[in-house]
Motif scaffolding. Structure first.
Motif, PDB file in Angstrom:
ATOM      1  N   ALA A 111      35.657  -0.363 -13.787  1.00 41.64           N
ATOM      2  CA  ALA A 111      36.213   0.753 -12.999  1.00 41.64           C
ATOM      3  C   ALA A 111      37.543   1.233 -13.606  1.00 41.64           C
ATOM      4  O   ALA A 111      38.069   0.619 -14.547  1.00 41.64           O
ATOM      5  CB  ALA A 111      36.400   0.294 -11.554  1.00 41.64           C
ATOM      6  N   PRO A 112      38.094   2.320 -13.034  1.00 37.34           N
ATOM      7  CA  PRO A 112      39.354   2.864 -13.576  1.00 37.34           C
ATOM      8  C   PRO A 112      40.579   1.959 -13.398  1.00 37.34           C
ATOM      9  O   PRO A 112      41.664   2.333 -13.844  1.00 37.34           O
ATOM     10  CB  PRO A 112      39.553   4.170 -12.792  1.00 37.34           C
ATOM     11  CG  PRO A 112      38.213   4.516 -12.267  1.00 37.34           C
ATOM     12  CD  PRO A 112      37.500   3.229 -12.037  1.00 37.34           C
ATOM     13  N   PHE A 166      34.193   9.230 -10.741  1.00 37.80           N
ATOM     14  CA  PHE A 166      32.768   9.277 -11.054  1.00 37.80           C
ATOM     15  C   PHE A 166      32.352  10.641 -11.588  1.00 37.80           C
ATOM     16  O   PHE A 166      31.235  10.808 -12.023  1.00 37.80           O
ATOM     17  CB  PHE A 166      31.927   8.988  -9.800  1.00 37.80           C
ATOM     18  CG  PHE A 166      31.828   7.537  -9.469  1.00 37.80           C
ATOM     19  CD1 PHE A 166      30.877   6.746 -10.088  1.00 37.80           C
ATOM     20  CD2 PHE A 166      32.676   6.958  -8.552  1.00 37.80           C
ATOM     21  CE1 PHE A 166      30.779   5.396  -9.786  1.00 37.80           C
ATOM     22  CE2 PHE A 166      32.584   5.616  -8.248  1.00 37.80           C
ATOM     23  CZ  PHE A 166      31.630   4.830  -8.865  1.00 37.80           C
ATOM     24  N   MET A 196      39.196   2.381  -1.021  1.00 32.52           N
ATOM     25  CA  MET A 196      39.969   2.793  -2.202  1.00 32.52           C
ATOM     26  C   MET A 196      41.462   2.456  -2.027  1.00 32.52           C
ATOM     27  O   MET A 196      42.167   2.219  -2.996  1.00 32.52           O
ATOM     28  CB  MET A 196      39.825   4.296  -2.445  1.00 32.52           C
ATOM     29  CG  MET A 196      38.490   4.679  -3.029  1.00 32.52           C
ATOM     30  SD  MET A 196      38.284   4.003  -4.691  1.00 32.52           S
ATOM     31  CE  MET A 196      36.550   4.380  -4.981  1.00 32.52           C
ATOM     32  N   SER A 247      32.392  -3.574 -11.858  1.00 25.98           N
ATOM     33  CA  SER A 247      33.202  -2.428 -11.437  1.00 25.98           C
ATOM     34  C   SER A 247      34.691  -2.779 -11.285  1.00 25.98           C
ATOM     35  O   SER A 247      35.326  -3.090 -12.280  1.00 25.98           O
ATOM     36  CB  SER A 247      32.612  -1.799 -10.180  1.00 25.98           C
ATOM     37  OG  SER A 247      33.097  -0.486 -10.073  1.00 25.98           O
ATOM     38  N   MET A 248      35.258  -2.817 -10.072  1.00 25.71           N
ATOM     39  CA  MET A 248      36.664  -3.249  -9.974  1.00 25.71           C
ATOM     40  C   MET A 248      36.798  -4.657 -10.562  1.00 25.71           C
ATOM     41  O   MET A 248      37.804  -4.985 -11.206  1.00 25.71           O
ATOM     42  CB  MET A 248      37.138  -3.267  -8.515  1.00 25.71           C
ATOM     43  CG  MET A 248      37.414  -1.901  -7.919  1.00 25.71           C
ATOM     44  SD  MET A 248      38.734  -0.989  -8.733  1.00 25.71           S
ATOM     45  CE  MET A 248      40.173  -1.614  -7.874  1.00 25.71           C
ATOM     46  N   ARG A 272      37.110  11.112  -7.832  1.00 24.17           N
ATOM     47  CA  ARG A 272      37.481   9.704  -7.808  1.00 24.17           C
ATOM     48  C   ARG A 272      36.960   8.949  -9.017  1.00 24.17           C
ATOM     49  O   ARG A 272      36.595   7.778  -8.936  1.00 24.17           O
ATOM     50  CB  ARG A 272      36.942   9.039  -6.549  1.00 24.17           C
ATOM     51  CG  ARG A 272      37.779   9.328  -5.340  1.00 24.17           C
ATOM     52  CD  ARG A 272      39.038   8.525  -5.381  1.00 24.17           C
ATOM     53  NE  ARG A 272      39.728   8.587  -4.095  1.00 24.17           N
ATOM     54  CZ  ARG A 272      40.896   8.019  -3.893  1.00 24.17           C
ATOM     55  NH1 ARG A 272      41.492   7.389  -4.850  1.00 24.17           N
ATOM     56  NH2 ARG A 272      41.467   8.112  -2.727  1.00 24.17           N
ATOM     57  N   ALA A 286      42.842  -0.745  -3.630  1.00 22.01           N
ATOM     58  CA  ALA A 286      42.825  -0.945  -5.091  1.00 22.01           C
ATOM     59  C   ALA A 286      44.021  -1.780  -5.587  1.00 22.01           C
ATOM     60  O   ALA A 286      43.832  -2.673  -6.424  1.00 22.01           O
ATOM     61  CB  ALA A 286      42.736   0.398  -5.813  1.00 22.01           C
ATOM     62  N   LEU A 292      31.196   6.089 -14.486  1.00 25.04           N
ATOM     63  CA  LEU A 292      32.416   5.432 -14.979  1.00 25.04           C
ATOM     64  C   LEU A 292      32.285   4.973 -16.429  1.00 25.04           C
ATOM     65  O   LEU A 292      33.179   4.295 -16.948  1.00 25.04           O
ATOM     66  CB  LEU A 292      32.756   4.213 -14.098  1.00 25.04           C
ATOM     67  CG  LEU A 292      33.040   4.484 -12.619  1.00 25.04           C
ATOM     68  CD1 LEU A 292      33.382   3.172 -11.900  1.00 25.04           C
ATOM     69  CD2 LEU A 292      34.166   5.488 -12.434  1.00 25.04           C
ATOM     70  N   GLY A 308      33.041  -5.742  -6.644  1.00 29.00           N
ATOM     71  CA  GLY A 308      33.531  -4.363  -6.706  1.00 29.00           C
ATOM     72  C   GLY A 308      34.372  -3.969  -5.500  1.00 29.00           C
ATOM     73  O   GLY A 308      34.624  -4.771  -4.594  1.00 29.00           O
ATOM     74  N   VAL A 366      29.320   2.323  -4.540  1.00 26.81           N
ATOM     75  CA  VAL A 366      30.586   1.851  -5.089  1.00 26.81           C
ATOM     76  C   VAL A 366      30.760   0.420  -4.650  1.00 26.81           C
ATOM     77  O   VAL A 366      31.010   0.155  -3.475  1.00 26.81           O
ATOM     78  CB  VAL A 366      31.759   2.708  -4.606  1.00 26.81           C
ATOM     79  CG1 VAL A 366      33.067   2.151  -5.145  1.00 26.81           C
ATOM     80  CG2 VAL A 366      31.590   4.145  -5.051  1.00 26.81           C
ATOM     81  N   GLY A 367      30.601  -0.489  -5.581  1.00 23.26           N
ATOM     82  CA  GLY A 367      30.802  -1.902  -5.281  1.00 23.26           C
ATOM     83  C   GLY A 367      30.130  -2.302  -3.985  1.00 23.26           C
ATOM     84  O   GLY A 367      30.698  -3.019  -3.185  1.00 23.26           O
ATOM     85  N   HIS A 396      25.438   2.992 -11.468  1.00 25.21           N
ATOM     86  CA  HIS A 396      26.441   2.049 -10.928  1.00 25.21           C
ATOM     87  C   HIS A 396      25.738   1.290  -9.803  1.00 25.21           C
ATOM     88  O   HIS A 396      25.908   1.605  -8.627  1.00 25.21           O
ATOM     89  CB  HIS A 396      27.621   2.880 -10.408  1.00 25.21           C
ATOM     90  CG  HIS A 396      28.899   2.117 -10.283  1.00 25.21           C
ATOM     91  ND1 HIS A 396      29.643   1.744 -11.379  1.00 25.21           N
ATOM     92  CD2 HIS A 396      29.579   1.647  -9.202  1.00 25.21           C
ATOM     93  CE1 HIS A 396      30.722   1.089 -10.975  1.00 25.21           C
ATOM     94  NE2 HIS A 396      30.687   1.008  -9.652  1.00 25.21           N
TER      95      HIS A 396
HETATM   96  C1  FER Z   1      37.637   4.870  -8.841  1.00 26.27           C
HETATM   97  C2  FER Z   1      36.261   4.905  -8.871  1.00 26.27           C
HETATM   98  C3  FER Z   1      35.529   3.738  -8.610  1.00 26.27           C
HETATM   99  C4  FER Z   1      38.304   3.674  -8.564  1.00 26.27           C
HETATM  100  C5  FER Z   1      37.566   2.532  -8.319  1.00 26.27           C
HETATM  101  C6  FER Z   1      36.186   2.557  -8.340  1.00 26.27           C
HETATM  102  C7  FER Z   1      40.374   2.569  -8.280  1.00 26.27           C
HETATM  103  C8  FER Z   1      35.496   1.322  -8.068  1.00 26.27           C
HETATM  104  C9  FER Z   1      34.178   1.213  -7.932  1.00 26.27           C
HETATM  105  C10 FER Z   1      33.537  -0.101  -7.637  1.00 26.27           C
HETATM  106  O1  FER Z   1      34.210  -1.123  -7.592  1.00 26.27           O
HETATM  107  O2  FER Z   1      32.317  -0.088  -7.468  1.00 26.27           O
HETATM  108  O3  FER Z   1      38.374   5.953  -9.095  1.00 26.27           O
HETATM  109  O4  FER Z   1      39.662   3.725  -8.563  1.00 26.27           O
END
Ligand code: FER
Length: 328
Positions: free
Chosen positions: A246-247, A59, A180, A220-221, A57, A183, A279, A130, A7-8, A306
């Protein structure tokens, strides 16, 4: 059963059945250096391990591929991130700027191209990381100085300034603890970017400040931020490149309330995702809306997850379109 994924820039591990992601304590200096020559150690895709797993989360939803979820580009050539001795080199520097938004002095890595001169005015690409990253993430994952030096030497991209800031706009912006929870700070970064960072860059460097000379891209983010801040501020950005969004991505209807305006003002909307990325539904949803509304965009779905391979190769191809008129 344990699943791990990236994740990032951070390795996450969770046991099935848990909805939260357990994060280790050492995110500050992620151990794994990106090495594009090798597959990431954690491509173990939660979908493949357990395609029925829900939640997780974001994924965890099953990956459903459509007929047009295909690659628009090949894999980059070998050595695209390697330093070449026989070509001119740009410069990578870590700068600091005052953020009225956060109330701190913040950091950004900035690439200036070979032969950078105050006598010219350059376009600027803002390149965002990310959830587990910071201002060093793109440098670690994609050697952007080498990537851009090589493309510029080969005449495949135009000389540009690339700004890699810290998109976690909060006082402690290190990727520590449960990332997380930070965010919301990725949303706050919109104000830092528009009010603090862009003015700082435009006063320190020789920049062409027209919207057609400003691009935003990220992973991602940072992909979600690119969608949100790019499409949400078309008066500031004309080129938008979200990779593996990302979400945090807002719904397309909210981001594009005026289809005609988006069509008119976007020079490029370049979207990519790996077909093993849990994602992908977020990017697919955006692509579907754009298709239904006839809004031109690039849709590049490669075979990655990812992971840094997807991000460096997306940057390689995006860099060859940004700030350039389409080749006829
Ligand atoms: C989530 C799943 C992944 C999320 C953020 C990410 C805010 C971000 C992943 C990344 O930046 O690699 O539910 O919620």
């Amino acid at each position: 059963m344990k699943a791990t994924w990236l994740v990032g820039g951070l390795l996450f591990a969770t046991n099935f059945g848990l909805t939260s992601i357990g994060v280790g304590q050492e995110q500050n200096t992620p151990k794994r250096e990106a090495n594009p020559a090798q597959p990431p150690e954690n491509t173990e895709d939660p979908q493949r391990v357990n395609p029925r797993r829900g939640g997780g989360r974001g994924f965890g939803a099953p990956i459903v591929l459509e007929a047009d979820d295909v690659a628009a580009y090949e894999a980059p050539p070998d050595g695209f991130l390697k330093e070449r001795a026989d070509i001119p080199h740009g410069k990578l520097e870590l700068i600091e700027y005052e953020s009225s938004t956060v109330g701190t002095t913040r950091k950004a890595n900035v690439y200036t191209p070979p032969g950078y001169s105050k006598d010219k005015k350059y376009p600027v690409l803002y390149l965002l990381h990310g959830i587990g990253g910071d201002e060093t993430e793109w440098v670690r994952f994609a050697s952007p100085n080498h990537l851009f030096d090589n493309l510029i030497a080969d005449g495949k991209t135009v000389p540009m300034i690339v700004v890699m800031p810290n998109g976690r706009a909060q006082k402690n912006d290190r990727a520590e603890g449960n990332v997380m929870q930070s965010a919301p700070a990725f949303a706050t970064f919109e104000q830092d970017l528009l009010k603090d960072l862009i003015p700082a860059i435009e006063s320190k460097y020789s920049v062409d400040t027209h919207r057609e000379m400003r691009a935003i891209a990220g992973l991602s983010m940072g992909g979600g931020q690119s969608f949100n801040f790019g499409l949400g501020n078309l008066d500031r950005f004309a080129w938008v490149g979200p990779f593996s969004a990302a979400p945090n991505t807002k719904p397309p209807q909210e981001l594009i309330p005026d289809v005609a305006k988006a069509k008119k003002e976007l020079k490029l909307l370049w979207i990519s995702c790996g077909n093993k990325d849990g994602l992908i539904r977020i990017s697919q949803n955006m692509h579907r809306f754009l298709k239904e509304n006839d809004i031109p965009h690039v849709w590049h779905v490669d075979g990655h997850g990812h992971d840094p391979q997807h991000w460096s190769s997306s940057l390689y191809w995006f860099a060859q379109s940004v700030f350039q008129e389409p080749k006829k």
